[in-house]
Design a protein around this motif. Structure first.
Motif, PDB file in Angstrom:
ATOM      1  N   CYS A  97       0.860  -1.194   0.000  1.00 37.44           N
ATOM      2  CA  CYS A  97       0.000   0.000   0.000  1.00 37.44           C
ATOM      3  C   CYS A  97       0.889   1.235   0.000  1.00 37.44           C
ATOM      4  O   CYS A  97       1.756   1.390   0.851  1.00 37.44           O
ATOM      5  N   TYR A 104       0.725  -7.090   0.978  1.00 40.54           N
ATOM      6  CA  TYR A 104      -0.209  -8.194   0.726  1.00 40.54           C
ATOM      7  C   TYR A 104       0.398  -9.132  -0.296  1.00 40.54           C
ATOM      8  O   TYR A 104       1.215  -8.733  -1.111  1.00 40.54           O
ATOM      9  N   GLN A 159      -5.446  -6.324  -4.209  1.00 43.30           N
ATOM     10  CA  GLN A 159      -6.845  -6.080  -3.867  1.00 43.30           C
ATOM     11  C   GLN A 159      -7.142  -4.604  -4.005  1.00 43.30           C
ATOM     12  O   GLN A 159      -6.230  -3.772  -3.991  1.00 43.30           O
ATOM     13  N   LYS A 208      -8.836  -2.501  -2.085  1.00 44.47           N
ATOM     14  CA  LYS A 208      -8.822  -1.645  -0.909  1.00 44.47           C
ATOM     15  C   LYS A 208      -7.794  -2.161   0.083  1.00 44.47           C
ATOM     16  O   LYS A 208      -7.666  -3.371   0.281  1.00 44.47           O
ATOM     17  N   CYS A 209      -7.054  -1.242   0.696  1.00 44.57           N
ATOM     18  CA  CYS A 209      -6.090  -1.666   1.707  1.00 44.57           C
ATOM     19  C   CYS A 209      -6.832  -1.885   3.023  1.00 44.57           C
ATOM     20  O   CYS A 209      -7.514  -0.978   3.515  1.00 44.57           O
ATOM     21  N   ASP A 210      -6.715  -3.095   3.569  1.00 45.30           N
ATOM     22  CA  ASP A 210      -7.429  -3.406   4.820  1.00 45.30           C
ATOM     23  C   ASP A 210      -6.864  -2.610   5.987  1.00 45.30           C
ATOM     24  O   ASP A 210      -7.557  -2.342   6.960  1.00 45.30           O
ATOM     25  N   ALA A 211      -5.594  -2.251   5.884  1.00 45.67           N
ATOM     26  CA  ALA A 211      -4.947  -1.604   7.025  1.00 45.67           C
ATOM     27  C   ALA A 211      -5.386  -0.152   7.189  1.00 45.67           C
ATOM     28  O   ALA A 211      -5.681   0.290   8.287  1.00 45.67           O
ATOM     29  N   GLY A 216      -7.665   1.456   4.794  1.00 45.07           N
ATOM     30  CA  GLY A 216      -8.974   1.726   4.218  1.00 45.07           C
ATOM     31  C   GLY A 216      -8.956   2.535   2.936  1.00 45.07           C
ATOM     32  O   GLY A 216      -9.996   2.912   2.418  1.00 45.07           O
ATOM     33  N   TRP A 225      -8.490   3.238  -1.105  1.00 49.31           N
ATOM     34  CA  TRP A 225      -8.729   2.463  -2.333  1.00 49.31           C
ATOM     35  C   TRP A 225      -7.624   2.716  -3.342  1.00 49.31           C
ATOM     36  O   TRP A 225      -7.085   3.810  -3.428  1.00 49.31           O
TER      37      TRP A 225
END
Ligand code: TYD
Ligand code: MG
Length: 483
Positions: free
Chosen positions: A10, A17, A21, A23-26, A28, A30
């Motif tokens: 990210c 990752y 993907q 969106k970055c889960d960490a 948030g 996009w």
């Protein structure tokens, strides 16, 4: 488990990752994931690391001898104020700000002044050619300063060069986003590169004792671009702010391991570079619109220094279902709170009005003490009643509508007196710690209701004798009837 060499990182927060993907889960965000080769992200090859034996080092006591002159004054008072008294030996500073705000100008001036004072100061530009930096220095009248200058981007080359000769007292890297190191594969500007380059440069600073300044770019939403981790790696983060259209620039410490974070440095951008503004109040009040309703002067404190600034409010009937609330320079939830207290306790109806609120001069106010001045400006605009032009306001408003005391009353009053103000509207309980030496007439208000009634009375008397100029309004009208 061995990590695969390719990874998706990210570009906002640095989280990695295995697959792409959206969106970055960490964090948030996009569309911030980019493919990077992170195989060399740990800056030392595994073979060396595993074989190396631990080196013995001596443990010290807290009361050991410190090196002399731990702080190096930059020669610019406003810059020293923000850093907490000068650059600390071996410390790392990150300076962020919008493009064109004047970061390179500020640091060119600081390095030149240090070099003139006889210290070894190095300026490494990764963005501009040597000729461009020289041109700027010429324009600033600093071309004769013995600054050591280079246009370089390779961290290894920079560290090798700086390690030669005497230790530089100050090194400026403009900017960290342009730097790259051989130890990682990713392209310059990516999170992995920025982090690894910063690490290498910081290691050099800590080892040699040179003070290091990294310039960082700022993203659209005002954060320092690249990984947030760089902010955690450095000792201090300074942010250089200002409206492009205005001449004022404010340097603010966001984080500082060696000093306070509430001090600001004020500069003015002129044709000859940045000029230090040692008395910001004069600057913020210089273009005051005397005598129009909706403006109030707030006597604030920024760090250790009192700063007077004009607050402006515009309250106008709305044509929308939901009225607009627009705020510049102040916390919007703080404004909502003041509006709610005005509605609930003072019978001031604002739900049918748009409210626009602005702090003049591009300053950002964080103090709750601004509540009273903000309320005065709002009521003044709503009732079209001009406030006395020689009055300053400060005080915190509580949800019950009471006006609460704030710290450093006497410093605020002294500054107001110095700038020619004649009276102050302040919390009732503040009278005790004034000492009575400020030479201002004090109008204490216990509750917001008193203030609103006073301003409304001014508005009415004005409309009844519409021709009378407001300048001669008696201070008595501002005093509580019961004393
Ligand atoms: P600069 O320091 O290059 O900004 P940054 O490094 O933050 O991107 O400053 C650029 C702006 O400053 C540019 O718009 C011109 C202005 N400026 C002056 O007004 N006066 C000066 O003496 C200098 C050097 C720059
Ligand atoms: Mg620049």
């Amino acid at each position: 488990m061995p990590k695969s060499a390719l990874s998706f990182v990210c570009q906002n927060c640095g989280a990695a990752y295995n697959r792409w993907q959206g969106k970055c889960d960490a964090c948030g965000e996009w569309n911030t994931l980019a493919e990077e080769d992170v195989s060399g992200a740990t800056t030392m090859p595994v073979s060396i690391r595993s074989k190396r034996k631990g080196r013995l080092f001596t443990l010290e006591t807290l009361t050991g001898k410190t090196q002399d002159a731990p702080r190096l004054s930059s020669g610019m008072t406003e810059l020293d104020r923000v850093t907490g008294g000068g650059f600390v030996r071996g410390s790392v500073l990150l300076v962020g700000g919008d493009p064109g705000i004047g970061k390179s100008t500020l640091l060119t001036q600081a390095t030149s002044l240090l070099a003139r004072a006889g210290h070894r100061a190095v300026y490494i530009s990764g963005e501009e050619a040597v000729a461009q930096v020289r041109l700027r220095a010429e324009r600033l009248g600093l071309a004769d300063a013995p600054v050591q200058l280079a246009a370089e981007t390779s961290v290894e080359d920079i560290v090798a060069t700086l390690s030669e000769g005497s230790v530089p007292r100050l090194v400026v890297i403009d900017s960290i986003q342009t730097m790259w190191t051989d130890t990682v594969e990713s392209a310059p500007g990516t999170v992995t590169q920025v982090r690894a380059s910063a690490q290498a440069l910081i290691r050099f600073a800590k080892k040699s004792g040179a003070a290091l300044i990294l310039v960082g770019h700022v993203t659209k939403d005002g954060q320092i671009a690249g990984p947030r981790v760089v902010e955690h790696m450095v000792d201090a983060v300074l942010s250089f702010e200002g409206e492009g259209s205005q001449q004022f620039r404010i340097l603010r410490a966001v984080k500082n391991r060696f000093g306070p974070t509430d001090e600001i440095g004020v500069f003015e951008m002129t044709g000859l570079g940045l000029r230090e503004v040692s008395n910001p109040s004069e600057l913020f009040l210089s273009e005051r619109d005397l005598g129009s309703p909706g403006t109030a002067v707030f006597a604030g404190i920024e760090g250790t220094r009192p700063v007077l600034v004009e607050l402006q409010a515009l309250v106008a009937p709305t044509s929308l279902g939901t009225p607009r609330r627009a705020v510049v320079g102040w916390d919007s939830s703080r404004l909502s709170m003041v509006l709610a207290v005005l509605e609930a306790h003072c019978g001031v109806k604002l739900s049918g009005h748009d409210v626009y609120f602005n702090v003049a001069g591009g300053l950002r106010i964080n103090e709750p003490a601004a509540d009273l001045a903000a309320a005065a400006a709002l009521v003044s605009s709503l009732t079209n009643a001009q406030l006395p032009t020689d009055a300053v306001y400060f005080g915190e408003i509580s949800l019950s509508g009471a006006v609460r005391p704030v710290a450093q009353t006497s410093a605020r009053l002294k500054e107001a007196a110095k700038l020619g103000f004649g009276r102050a509207v302040l919390p009732e309980s503040a009278r005790g710690d004034v000492g009575g030496d400020a030479g201002l007439s004090l109008n204490t208000v216990a509750g917001l209701t008193t203030l609103v009634a006073d301003i409304a009375a001014r508005g009415q008397s004005r409309s009844s004798k519409a021709t009378e100029p407001e300048k001669n309004a008696t201070p008595a009208r501002f005093r509580r009837q019961d004393g």
